[in-house]
Design a protein around this motif. Sequence first.
Motif, short mmCIF file in Angstrom:
data_model
loop_
_atom_site.label_atom_id
_atom_site.label_comp_id
_atom_site.label_asym_id
_atom_site.label_seq_id
_atom_site.Cartn_x
_atom_site.Cartn_y
_atom_site.Cartn_z
N GLY A 146 0.80 -1.22 0.00
CA GLY A 146 0.00 0.00 0.00
C GLY A 146 0.82 1.25 0.00
O GLY A 146 0.31 2.34 0.24
N THR A 147 2.12 1.15 -0.23
CA THR A 147 2.93 2.35 -0.18
C THR A 147 3.15 2.92 -1.58
O THR A 147 3.72 4.00 -1.71
CB THR A 147 4.29 2.05 0.44
OG1 THR A 147 4.91 1.05 -0.36
CG2 THR A 147 4.15 1.56 1.85
N HIS A 148 2.73 2.20 -2.60
CA HIS A 148 2.85 2.66 -3.98
C HIS A 148 4.26 3.10 -4.31
O HIS A 148 4.50 4.13 -4.94
CB HIS A 148 1.87 3.79 -4.26
CG HIS A 148 0.46 3.32 -4.16
ND1 HIS A 148 -0.29 2.97 -5.24
CD2 HIS A 148 -0.31 3.09 -3.07
CE1 HIS A 148 -1.47 2.56 -4.84
NE2 HIS A 148 -1.51 2.62 -3.52
N ARG A 186 6.45 4.41 -2.55
CA ARG A 186 7.05 5.46 -1.75
C ARG A 186 7.77 4.82 -0.55
O ARG A 186 7.25 3.89 0.07
CB ARG A 186 5.95 6.40 -1.23
CG ARG A 186 6.45 7.69 -0.63
CD ARG A 186 5.27 8.63 -0.48
NE ARG A 186 4.38 8.25 0.60
CZ ARG A 186 4.56 8.63 1.87
NH1 ARG A 186 5.56 9.41 2.19
NH2 ARG A 186 3.71 8.26 2.80
N ARG A 194 1.18 7.67 11.09
CA ARG A 194 1.15 7.21 9.70
C ARG A 194 0.67 8.30 8.76
O ARG A 194 1.19 8.49 7.68
CB ARG A 194 0.24 5.97 9.60
CG ARG A 194 0.10 5.39 8.22
CD ARG A 194 1.34 4.64 7.79
NE ARG A 194 1.19 4.07 6.45
CZ ARG A 194 1.57 4.68 5.34
NH1 ARG A 194 2.12 5.87 5.38
NH2 ARG A 194 1.41 4.09 4.16
N TRP A 195 -0.37 9.02 9.15
CA TRP A 195 -0.96 10.00 8.23
C TRP A 195 -0.69 11.43 8.65
O TRP A 195 -0.80 12.34 7.85
CB TRP A 195 -2.47 9.77 8.10
CG TRP A 195 -2.83 8.36 7.78
CD1 TRP A 195 -3.55 7.52 8.53
CD2 TRP A 195 -2.46 7.63 6.60
NE1 TRP A 195 -3.65 6.29 7.93
CE2 TRP A 195 -2.99 6.34 6.73
CE3 TRP A 195 -1.72 7.92 5.46
CZ2 TRP A 195 -2.82 5.34 5.78
CZ3 TRP A 195 -1.54 6.94 4.50
CH2 TRP A 195 -2.09 5.67 4.67
N ALA A 220 -1.77 12.45 2.67
CA ALA A 220 -0.67 11.58 2.27
C ALA A 220 -0.93 11.04 0.87
O ALA A 220 -2.09 10.91 0.45
CB ALA A 220 -0.53 10.43 3.26
N GLU A 255 -0.70 8.09 -0.21
CA GLU A 255 -1.47 6.86 -0.22
C GLU A 255 -2.96 7.12 -0.06
O GLU A 255 -3.78 6.42 -0.65
CB GLU A 255 -1.01 5.95 0.93
CG GLU A 255 0.39 5.41 0.77
CD GLU A 255 1.42 6.31 1.42
OE1 GLU A 255 1.22 7.55 1.40
OE2 GLU A 255 2.42 5.80 1.93
N VAL A 256 -3.29 8.16 0.73
CA VAL A 256 -4.71 8.47 0.92
C VAL A 256 -5.29 9.05 -0.37
O VAL A 256 -6.41 8.73 -0.77
CB VAL A 256 -4.91 9.42 2.11
CG1 VAL A 256 -6.38 9.69 2.33
CG2 VAL A 256 -4.31 8.81 3.36
N ASP A 302 -4.23 8.30 -3.27
CA ASP A 302 -4.37 7.13 -4.13
C ASP A 302 -5.62 6.35 -3.77
O ASP A 302 -6.28 5.77 -4.64
CB ASP A 302 -3.15 6.23 -4.00
CG ASP A 302 -1.94 6.83 -4.70
OD1 ASP A 302 -2.16 7.66 -5.61
OD2 ASP A 302 -0.81 6.48 -4.32
N PRO A 312 -7.66 7.62 6.01
CA PRO A 312 -8.50 6.89 5.05
C PRO A 312 -9.93 6.74 5.54
O PRO A 312 -10.86 6.70 4.74
CB PRO A 312 -7.80 5.53 4.93
CG PRO A 312 -6.40 5.78 5.33
CD PRO A 312 -6.43 6.89 6.34
N PRO A 343 -5.53 1.78 2.64
CA PRO A 343 -4.08 1.76 2.84
C PRO A 343 -3.75 1.64 4.33
O PRO A 343 -4.45 2.19 5.17
CB PRO A 343 -3.62 3.11 2.27
CG PRO A 343 -4.84 3.95 2.24
CD PRO A 343 -5.99 3.04 2.05
#
Lengths: 699, 385
Positions: free
Chosen positions: A610-612, A614, A676-677, B288, B290-291, B293, B338, B384
Amino acid sequence: MIDVLRLRRLSLASAQQWASSLAAACAFCAVAAGGELALPIAIAFPLALGFSVAFGDRVAGKYQWAWTAALVLAVVIELVLVVLGREDPVLAAAQFSVLLCMHRLWHRRNERDEYLLLLLSLLMVCAGAALSAELLFGVSFVAYAICATWALALTHLRFEVERRSEAPRRNVLAPSLLARLAALAVLGLAGTTLLFVGFPRMAFGGLRRHPAASRAVAGLSDQITLSGHGTIADDPRVVLRVQAAKDEDGMKLVGMHWRARSFDVWTGNGWRSRSDLGRRRVLSEAPPMRRDPDWRAKRADVQSFEVEAVAGFSDGVILTPEGWPVSAFFPHGFGGRAPRVFRTPSGDFLYTPLQASDVRYVVNVDRTMANHAELRGRGRDYPPEVAVDLVVPPNLDPRVQALSSRLTARKDPVDAAASVETWLSNALAYSRDLSGESQDPIANFLFRTKKGHCELFSSAMVILLRAAGIPARNVTGYYGGTETDSGYVAIRAGDAHSWVEVYFPGAGFVPFDPTPSAGRGARTEGLWPRAVLAWDSLAQRWSRFVIDYDLVAQSRVLSSVGKGLSRIGDRLRGKQGAATAFQWALPAGIAAVLLAAGAFYAARRKRRAGTHGRTLSGDEARARSLWLAARHRLERSHVAVAPSAGVREAVERIALHVPRARGPVEKIAEAVLAARWGGRPLERREARALLESLDAALR
Amino acid sequence: MPAPGPGGPPRPQHYLGHTAVHVRTLAHTFMRGGRGSLALSCQAVIPADVSAPLKALPREIPAEEAQPLTPQEALRLARSLEANVARALRGKAEVIELALAALGANGHLLLEDVPGVGKTTLAHALARSLDLSFARIQFTSDLLPGDITGVSVYEQRSGQFVFKSGPLFANLVLADEINRTTPRTQSCLLEAMAERQVTVDGTPRALPSPFLVLATQNPHEHSGTYPLPESQLDRFLLRLSVGYPEAGVERELLLGGGTEEELHDLRPVATAGDLRRLQAAVSEVRVADEVADYVLAIVAATRSSRFLSLGVSPRGALSLMRAAQARALLRGRDYLEPDDVKALCIPCLAHRVVLAGHGGIRPGLEREATERAIREIAEQVPVPV
C-alpha cells in the motif's frame, strides 16, 4: 434487508456444517468399509454425528473433562490390546482416529474446530486405506473428496463472511478465492497421481491388511449335507470372474462347469472328501488318456483361462473348467509370497491360502475330451485307489438297488452311466425346495418327492452307479455364468452346482451331469442381481487398475513417460544444426518464466504494502508495522479485520467483540493514525509499550 | 418578520480567542439597509433584501481574517456549532457534522428527504448559529430565473436602471423543493453554485461569501417535478437525508412541543469570518500520497463497476477529498485519514453516479441501489495501511 442477510448467513453456516458432517460421514464409511471396526465404535460414530447435527450448539465445549478422560482411557485400552497382541496396531490407530473425530464433532465452535474436523476426517480416510482397499472404500474415498472440497470451500466462505459481518460483502466469492481453490484442487490431484504412480504399494497395498476369516461359500466347502437345508437362496454375489488369458476367438466361457472339489465318501446323508491320500506339488501333467496310443497322435487343445476369485470366496481351491487341467499358476507375484499350487490324487487343485483381496490365477486346460465311443469297452478292471468310489451305503434301500439293476443291466459302464444320467434328468424334476427329510435322502428323492436340486441328482447318480459296481464320485463347483460388459464372465454364488465323475480304466474320471439343464445355474433376472453385477463390474476395474497396479505396471508407466519426455526433447533439439539454439532456448525460457514470476510477486507485494513505491519514513513504517502487528494479534483472538476496513472501523469492531481490548486498541489506533498519516513521531519504545498493553489485555 | 435594526442586541466580536478583529458580518451589512422581503414566491426569512450595491460586499476577505484555524480551534468551533444546532435539530449529530463539513469545504448541500423531518430547521439553525444571512426560495413551476437572481428596475428619480438583487444574494440559501421548478430556473442556480456569481443583464455580479446553497427535494414525489440533471447534481458537494428521528427523540419532541422556540432562541456562536478561516484551514489539511491514491482507487472503482453506467467525475474526486479534509479538520486533525474518505463515500459520491440498467428499478429505490453500489465499492477497495 438485514433479516435476509442474516438468513443467508444462517443457511451458509448450516450448509458448511452439513458439508463438514458429510465429509466426516464419508471418511467414516471409508474406515468402516473394511468391516473391522469394533462394534461399539461403529455404532457410536453415527450416533455422535447425529447428535452433533441436532444438538451440536448446545453441547459444544461442554464436558471437556469427560472427553479427555474417555480419550485417555481409549488410548490405554488400545495400547493394552496392541501390547497383548489382541489387536492390530493399524486397526487400533484407525479406531483412535474415529474417536478423535467424534470428539471434534461434539465440539464445533469456531473456524479452528471446523478445520480440525476436516483434518481428522482425512486421517480417518488414511486409516481406511490401511484397513481395506475394496471398491466400497474407493467409493467412500471419492465421496469424501467431493464433500471435503465443499466443506473446505464453505468453511472458508462462512468464516470470511462472518468476519466481515458488520458490512457483508457480496464478493466473498472473489476470483482470487476461486483461483486458490482451483489451484488447491489441481495440486491435490497432481500430488495424488504422483504418489500413486510413484509409490503404488504405499498408496493402497502397502499398509493393507486382510481379514483372516473368509466367508462360507456354496460350492467350495469340503463337506456336503443333503438334508437339513431350507431353500437355497439365489445368491447373486459374484464369486468368480473368468476370461480367456489369451485373445482367442470363439472361446466358450458361458455355460461351463467349473470344478472345485470331488467327494468320494458317503456319510449317510451327504459327502465328504477322502483323506487317505496326500497331495503333491503340481507340475504340468498330461491327462491319463494321453497314455493311450490312439490319443498320442491327437493334437492337444490346450486353452488358458484367467480366473479371478473374488475376495473372500477363494478358499484355497482353484477352480478348473471342463477338460483336463494341465497346470495352474499365479501371474502376480504377491510380493514374493506366491502361493504354492497342489494337485490331490483325486484331481482337485489347491493352493496355500493367502491373505489377499482378489486372487487371480491362470489355468491351462486340455480341452480334448474322450467321447463315449472311445470310453466304451474298457472293462471293469479298476485299480485299488478307486475302491473308495465303489463303496455303497450299507443300509441301501432295496428299491435303489433294483432301479440301478434295471438301468444298468448288461450295459457297458459308459452306456450304463449315460442311461442313469438320462433317466434322472428325464424322470425327475428340478426343485430348489429342499425337504427337511434326513432319513435316506436318496431314496426319498428317487421314490417319494421325485424332485430336488443338483446335489440330490448327482448323489443319486453316484449311488446308482456304485450299486451297479461302477466307480463314481460327486463333484462340486459352479455352472453357467453371465456375460458382462467388461469382457469377463461373472459366476455367482447362486451358480453353485454339483455333478458326477465316473471312472473308466485308462481314461480316468469323466464328468456326467444328471441335473436337468433348465435347473442349473443362478437366476439372473431382477433388479438386484443386475445391480450386483454392475457393482462387480466396477469392483473388477478397481481391482485391476488400482489395487493390482503393481511394480510391473509402474515400470511400464514410468518408461512410457520417459519415452514421451525423450521424444519431446528430441523434437525440441530438432536437427543437428539447430541443436545449440534449442539447447539455449529451454533454460532461457525457464529463466524468463522465473523472472516474470518474481517480478509479479514483487509487484504484488508492493501493491499489498500500500505504499505505492514510496519509501516510508521511520515513524510511518513503525506505525504501519505496529498496526499490522496489533491486527495479527487480534486475528489470533478470532477478531479478523478485513483489508477494506479502516483503522477506526476496526477499532469499533474490536470494541464490540473483545471489550477488554478496547482501551489498548484505541490507544494504538490514535498513535498509528497520527504517525502514519499525520507525520507525528512514534518512538520505538512507545510502540512496543502499546503492543505490550494489548498483549496484556488479550491475555 | 421585522428586521432587527442597527440597535439590535450586542454581539460578541470573536468567539475563538484569536486576535480581536472587528468582524462585520454580511448579515450586519444586510441589516443596515433592512427593508421588506422580496415579493413573489421567494421569501426571505432573515432579511435578504439587499439594496446596497454588490461592490460594497467584501468579496475577498482581508488577509488577517483568512488566517486558517488551528485543528484545536476547528474542533472547538465544530463542537460549539454542533451543540448549538443540535438544540434545534435533536439526535442528528451526524447530519449536522456533515452539513458543517460541507460548509467548511465551501460546498453545497442537497437534502433529500420527506417533508417534515427538519430540513428547513437545519438550514435555519446553521444560519443562526453562524450569524449568516439566510434566504429561503420556495421553488415552484412558475418561478423564473429573475425571481431568484434579482432584476434591474428603472428608477425614475435618477432616470437609471437600478439592480434589485434577488434572494440568491444571501450566505445561506434554502432552495426548497428544487425539483419542482423548470430546468430553466434550475440551470440559473448552476452558475451561482459553481462560480458564485450571477449574470443579470450581461453584468456578472458576485455572490456573498460564504455562499452555500442548501437544496431540498422530496424523493417520493414524481408528478409535476423536473428531476435534477446529472450536471447539476454533480455541483452539490454532499447529498444527505435527515431521516426520521429516533423514537425517544420524537417522543421528547411531542411532549416538549417542538423545537421552534429553541430555533428562535438560537444565538450565533461563530461568525462568517470564523467560517472563512475554517475554509482556509480545510485546504491545508495534510493528505498523504497513499490516501490520495485511495480516493483515486475508489473513484476508479466507480468507473469500472458493473453496477454503474456513469462513474464519478474528477470534480467528484476532488469533492470527496475536500469533504474528507473538512471532516478531519472538524474532528481536530490536520491530517486526512483513510477513514474520513471512506465515511464520506456515500454522501459525496452516491448522487454523482448513474446506476447501470436502472430502467427496471422503481425511482424510489434507485437511490438505495446507488448507495448500495457505492457502499460495496467502498467495502472492496483496500484501505491503505
